[in-house]
Design a protein around this motif. Structure first.
Motif, mmCIF file in Angstrom:
data_model
loop_
_atom_site.group_PDB
_atom_site.id
_atom_site.type_symbol
_atom_site.label_atom_id
_atom_site.label_comp_id
_atom_site.label_asym_id
_atom_site.label_seq_id
_atom_site.Cartn_x
_atom_site.Cartn_y
_atom_site.Cartn_z
ATOM 1 N N THR A 69 -0.329 12.111 -0.234
ATOM 2 C CA THR A 69 -0.148 10.703 -0.563
ATOM 3 C C THR A 69 -0.493 9.863 0.654
ATOM 4 O O THR A 69 -0.612 10.393 1.766
ATOM 5 C CB THR A 69 1.316 10.452 -1.011
ATOM 6 N N GLY A 70 -0.637 8.564 0.438
ATOM 7 C CA GLY A 70 -0.885 7.669 1.567
ATOM 8 C C GLY A 70 0.418 7.041 2.029
ATOM 9 O O GLY A 70 1.495 7.546 1.725
ATOM 10 N N GLY A 71 0.310 5.967 2.763
ATOM 11 C CA GLY A 71 1.497 5.233 3.197
ATOM 12 C C GLY A 71 2.092 5.789 4.476
ATOM 13 O O GLY A 71 1.682 6.837 4.981
ATOM 14 N N GLY A 72 3.088 5.057 4.983
ATOM 15 C CA GLY A 72 3.666 5.357 6.293
ATOM 16 C C GLY A 72 4.247 6.753 6.404
ATOM 17 O O GLY A 72 3.884 7.520 7.313
ATOM 18 N N THR A 73 5.136 7.126 5.502
ATOM 19 C CA THR A 73 5.767 8.443 5.636
ATOM 20 C C THR A 73 4.796 9.566 5.259
ATOM 21 O O THR A 73 4.830 10.643 5.861
ATOM 22 C CB THR A 73 7.032 8.556 4.755
ATOM 23 N N ARG A 105 -7.266 4.395 -2.737
ATOM 24 C CA ARG A 105 -7.763 3.021 -2.787
ATOM 25 C C ARG A 105 -9.270 3.135 -3.017
ATOM 26 O O ARG A 105 -9.957 3.826 -2.244
ATOM 27 C CB ARG A 105 -7.448 2.311 -1.477
ATOM 28 N N ASN A 125 -6.848 6.504 1.614
ATOM 29 C CA ASN A 125 -5.841 7.520 1.943
ATOM 30 C C ASN A 125 -6.476 8.780 2.515
ATOM 31 O O ASN A 125 -5.912 9.425 3.396
ATOM 32 C CB ASN A 125 -5.013 7.858 0.694
ATOM 33 N N GLY A 171 6.951 2.516 -2.816
ATOM 34 C CA GLY A 171 6.986 1.118 -2.407
ATOM 35 C C GLY A 171 8.352 0.502 -2.682
ATOM 36 O O GLY A 171 9.170 1.070 -3.412
ATOM 37 N N ASN A 210 2.375 6.831 -6.070
ATOM 38 C CA ASN A 210 0.915 6.834 -6.239
ATOM 39 C C ASN A 210 0.492 5.364 -6.414
ATOM 40 O O ASN A 210 0.997 4.490 -5.716
ATOM 41 C CB ASN A 210 0.490 7.732 -7.404
ATOM 42 N N LYS A 224 -0.368 -4.511 -4.944
ATOM 43 C CA LYS A 224 -0.484 -4.265 -3.499
ATOM 44 C C LYS A 224 -1.963 -4.066 -3.204
ATOM 45 O O LYS A 224 -2.620 -3.273 -3.880
ATOM 46 C CB LYS A 224 0.327 -3.010 -3.143
ATOM 47 N N ARG A 242 -7.899 0.873 -7.608
ATOM 48 C CA ARG A 242 -7.407 2.189 -7.192
ATOM 49 C C ARG A 242 -7.650 3.228 -8.281
ATOM 50 O O ARG A 242 -7.898 2.871 -9.432
ATOM 51 C CB ARG A 242 -5.895 2.104 -6.918
ATOM 52 N N LYS A 257 13.389 -0.152 0.889
ATOM 53 C CA LYS A 257 13.227 0.757 -0.240
ATOM 54 C C LYS A 257 14.583 1.146 -0.862
ATOM 55 O O LYS A 257 14.621 1.846 -1.866
ATOM 56 C CB LYS A 257 12.512 2.042 0.218
HETATM 57 O O1 LIG Z 1 -0.283 1.883 -1.586
HETATM 58 C C1 LIG Z 1 0.338 2.901 -1.435
HETATM 59 O O2 LIG Z 1 1.681 2.841 -1.175
HETATM 60 C C2 LIG Z 1 2.536 3.965 -1.333
HETATM 61 C C3 LIG Z 1 3.783 3.731 -0.455
HETATM 62 O O3 LIG Z 1 3.362 3.396 0.858
HETATM 63 P P1 LIG Z 1 4.407 3.085 2.038
HETATM 64 O O4 LIG Z 1 3.568 2.731 3.242
HETATM 65 O O5 LIG Z 1 5.274 1.947 1.579
HETATM 66 O O6 LIG Z 1 5.204 4.352 2.250
HETATM 67 C C4 LIG Z 1 1.796 5.243 -1.019
HETATM 68 O O7 LIG Z 1 2.583 6.367 -1.255
HETATM 69 C C5 LIG Z 1 0.512 5.291 -1.841
HETATM 70 O O8 LIG Z 1 -0.187 6.523 -1.667
HETATM 71 C C6 LIG Z 1 -0.363 4.198 -1.364
HETATM 72 O O9 LIG Z 1 -1.634 4.152 -1.987
#
Ligand SMILES: O=C1O[C@H](COP(=O)(O)O)[C@@H](O)[C@H](O)[C@H]1O
Length: 247
Positions: free
Chosen positions: A42-46, A74, A84, A148, A154, A178, A183, A206
């Protein structure tokens, strides 16, 4: 449906470190059992933070014996830093000996599916089907998810056609709240093909959605609530993200 397990860590760094250790152990165990493993990133910070930690401590993962998929992407040109897959490569995949034929990236917006995310989604569904032993979707060992603040996982956002999808495993999203708006995403039925689903979530912003999802909110309102693994659903949280949980 599988049990929900909740694990709370004191801070985000500890959270992604422990999640990375669990990821390594799960992949190694699958490779020991079946000679291969299959994961969804997955993408995002964690999600990206976890991959950086795996790079630091990859344990005994056999990088030639793992299929890597993405839960969402994306729909941007190849190499765009917001993709991602680009972030996952920088964090981990460019630094380990993965088999390029087993890294199943989602289509790019400047390739053969230019300006056609629907066709890109169909193409990715075919990729899943080609690796599913006669089924439509592989049984992934782990599907990683971030979440989010409004509960999206996803690119499945609340109150959208994508989160309501019951039949297709991959769909296009053209109005993501977002950015970027366009996507491609695995749907909840595809997520539910994972043996284990892990929601790796950090931060106060969150907390409300975490509590609502774990309490069983309708997935149309809180998409994360519908993300369930076949054997286990694991919420891996830091204390801030867990702060609204009862008790
Ligand atoms: O846009 C996205 O956001 C989610 C959550 O991201 P976060 O940075 O708030 O942890 C992410 O899991 C998803 O893959 C991504 O495309």
């Amino acid at each position: 449906m599988s049990d929900i397990h909740v694990e709370v860590h004191p801070d985000t760094d500890t959270l992604v470190t422990r999640a990375a250790e669990r990821f390594v152990a799960t992949v190694v165990a699958a490779q020991k059992d079946r000679g291969t493993a299959s994961v969804v990133l997955t993408g995002g910070g964690t999600g990206i933070g976890l991959l950086e930690k795996v790079r630091e401590n990859p344990g005994d993962i056999d990088w030639r014996a793992i299929d890597i998929y993405w839960g969402d992407e994306r729909f941007l040109p190849a190499g765009d830093p917001e993709r991602n897959d680009v972030q996952a490569r920088a964090a981990l995949l460019d630094h380990v000996d993965v088999d390029p034929d087993r890294v199943h990236t989602m289509p790019v917006a400047d390739g053969i599916y230019e300006n056609d995310p629907e066709a890109a989604a169909v193409a990715y569904a075919q990729v899943l089907g080609a690796h599913a032993d006669g089924k439509q979707v592989p049984v992934f060992d782990v599907h990683l998810l971030g979440m989010g603040g409004e509960g999206h996982v996803n690119s499945l956002f609340p109150d959208t056609d994508a989160v309501r999808e019951e039949h297709r495993f991959v769909v296009a999203v053209t109005d993501s709240p977002k950015p970027p708006p366009v996507r491609v995403t695995l749907t909840l039925p595809a997520v539910r093909h994972a043996d284990e689903v892990w929601l790796v979530v950090a931060g106060d912003a969150k907390a409300e959605a975490v509590a609502a999802a774990i309490a069983g909110a309708p997935p149309v309102e809180i998409p994360a609530s519908g993300a369930r693994g076949l054997s286990a659903t694991r919420w891996l949280l830091d204390t801030s993200a867990a702060s609204r949980l009862p008790g």
